[in-house]
Design a protein around this motif. Sequence first.
Motif, short mmCIF file in Angstrom:
data_model
loop_
_atom_site.label_atom_id
_atom_site.label_comp_id
_atom_site.label_asym_id
_atom_site.label_seq_id
_atom_site.Cartn_x
_atom_site.Cartn_y
_atom_site.Cartn_z
N LEU A 166 10.22 -10.28 5.03
CA LEU A 166 9.00 -9.55 5.68
C LEU A 166 8.18 -10.54 6.53
CD1 LEU A 166 7.56 -7.67 2.75
CD2 LEU A 166 8.97 -6.71 4.70
N ASN B 170 9.83 -11.73 9.72
CA ASN B 170 10.43 -10.42 10.58
C ASN B 170 11.87 -10.58 10.76
OD1 ASN B 170 9.72 -7.96 11.53
ND2 ASN B 170 9.34 -8.94 13.65
N LYS C 195 5.94 -10.07 15.25
CA LYS C 195 5.47 -9.80 13.93
C LYS C 195 5.92 -11.05 13.14
CE LYS C 195 4.57 -5.01 13.98
NZ LYS C 195 3.22 -5.25 13.88
N TYR D 296 1.32 -7.65 2.84
CA TYR D 296 2.62 -7.27 2.51
C TYR D 296 2.46 -7.00 1.15
CZ TYR D 296 3.74 -9.81 7.01
OH TYR D 296 3.72 -10.25 8.30
N ASN E 83 -0.32 1.61 9.34
CA ASN E 83 -0.18 0.38 9.69
C ASN E 83 -1.29 -0.62 8.98
OD1 ASN E 83 1.60 0.08 11.84
ND2 ASN E 83 0.02 0.89 13.10
N GLU F 263 1.48 -4.28 6.57
CA GLU F 263 2.38 -4.68 7.52
C GLU F 263 3.74 -4.57 7.30
OE1 GLU F 263 1.35 -6.60 10.62
OE2 GLU F 263 3.41 -5.93 10.97
N GLY F 264 3.84 -4.72 5.81
CA GLY F 264 5.60 -4.47 5.52
C GLY F 264 5.83 -4.39 3.91
N PRO G 157 8.90 2.84 8.26
CA PRO G 157 8.88 1.63 9.09
C PRO G 157 8.70 0.32 8.34
CG PRO G 157 7.48 3.16 9.76
CD PRO G 157 7.70 3.55 8.39
N ARG G 158 9.28 -0.87 8.98
CA ARG G 158 9.06 -2.34 8.50
C ARG G 158 9.19 -2.56 6.94
NH1 ARG G 158 4.57 -0.36 11.03
NH2 ARG G 158 3.21 -0.91 9.32
N HIS G 159 10.18 -2.15 6.62
CA HIS G 159 10.42 -2.43 5.21
C HIS G 159 11.79 -3.45 5.06
CE1 HIS G 159 14.14 -0.29 3.80
NE2 HIS G 159 13.84 0.59 4.65
#
Length: 401
Positions: A171, A174, A195, A288, A310, A313-314, A335-337
């Motif tokens: 995470l 990125n 990121k 996170y 948002n 972040e993840g 998103p972002r996983h």
Amino acid sequence: NPLTRIPRYASTSGQQTVLVVLYEGSMLILYCLIILKRSSVFSKGGDAGKRNKNILGCVENALGLPKWIKENNLENRLKLVVTSDKQGENSVVEKTLPEASVVISQPFWPCYLDNKRIDKAKNLKLAITAGVGSDHVNLEAACKRGITVAEVSGSNVVSVAEHVVMQMLALVRNFIPAYKQVINGEWDIAQIADKARDLENKHIGTVAAGRIGLRVLQRLKPFNVHLHYYDKFRLDKSIEKDLNVKYHSNVESLVKECDIVTINCPLHPETEHMFNKKMISLMKKGSYLVNTARGKIIDRDALVDAIKSNHLEGYAGDVWYPQPASKDHPWRSMPRHAMTPHYSGTTLDAQARYAAGVKEILENWLNGRPQREEYLIVDKGRVVSNAYTEGDATKGHSGNK
Ligand code: NAD
């Protein structure tokens, strides 16, 4: 009290049915095919469970129990029913439950033993988790019926701690979008760097510092980070000093200070949906969350909202509810996983350890010998494990997501 009539460690006589619920070896290949569909090694097909005898936790290899039964001349004492078929009224699980004395199941492919199933399992005496985490069993019902619930404590804690650190790095650095660029023939450094961060100097906190949580802290120390933990029980002063870890007496205080939070407590009524909308809103903006404990500790939809807005972040982890996760589970597409199917605690090394532990538990049970204390979750009608708060933990679970 009917519980007092249950002999404590009476040895068993006659042939006992052992229902073993595991994932299929081919299921593993299916996941490989999805993830690695361009690899000729996997696209040729085959069956991981048949090819690799060390995948003990699948139906094909049945934790090595058939061989163990044969070697120990236990054919007349144990009848094994091994299956992955656990859903629906006509499943092998539903059909076998009434005669089963023992049910062995795994968190990776859990046989949920709810009230209704425990009612149906009139002969059930022992529920064994091949791994760690017995939340798939309704502990209250197990207490009432005098069913012993045991797991192989410690068997996969290193495996999970390593996974936690891996997912944290995935995470924070990125990694997933960067990897996808390579696969897609792209080269856009700024897009990834946008990121990508270092772990160094970040504040990282674990919710629970039991076997896994402590190992996560130990593995993170060399990264030169600021460590935090919350638990019902405090670590020894010497450990706190050695790790330079800050103790928080509640989760709220921990999440407010941390850039990365990892969840390592068991699922029971006190922790179910602990990370709801309110708790997530207390987390730092842009922080996170990593959860390899249990899916239900987090409110599914509150997490999706926090990622989409948002605020977080993840997110990463490997646990879902129910399991296997449905194809349209919203965590798959948010998103972002950096999520994986539930496999952190079932590395080949871990499988060897928990398969040995299951045999030890079965052998003790057959011979009327006491179980190792640390393996016991419910014994003689009581929750005996510190990890599952007595009283509250016996209430069973309510939410459905
Ligand atoms: P453990 O029993 O060693 O530690 C659990 C810790 O949680 C204890 O220190 C306990 O005090 C603490 N705790 C319990 N309830 C709490 C609460 N309400 N608030 C704060 N702390 C609380 O267990 P472990 O071996 O570290 O495993 C922890 C959990 O991780 C398991 O119960 C299981 O759900 C999960 N797990 C997942 C995998 C996987 O493959 N993803 C594998 C193993 C375990």
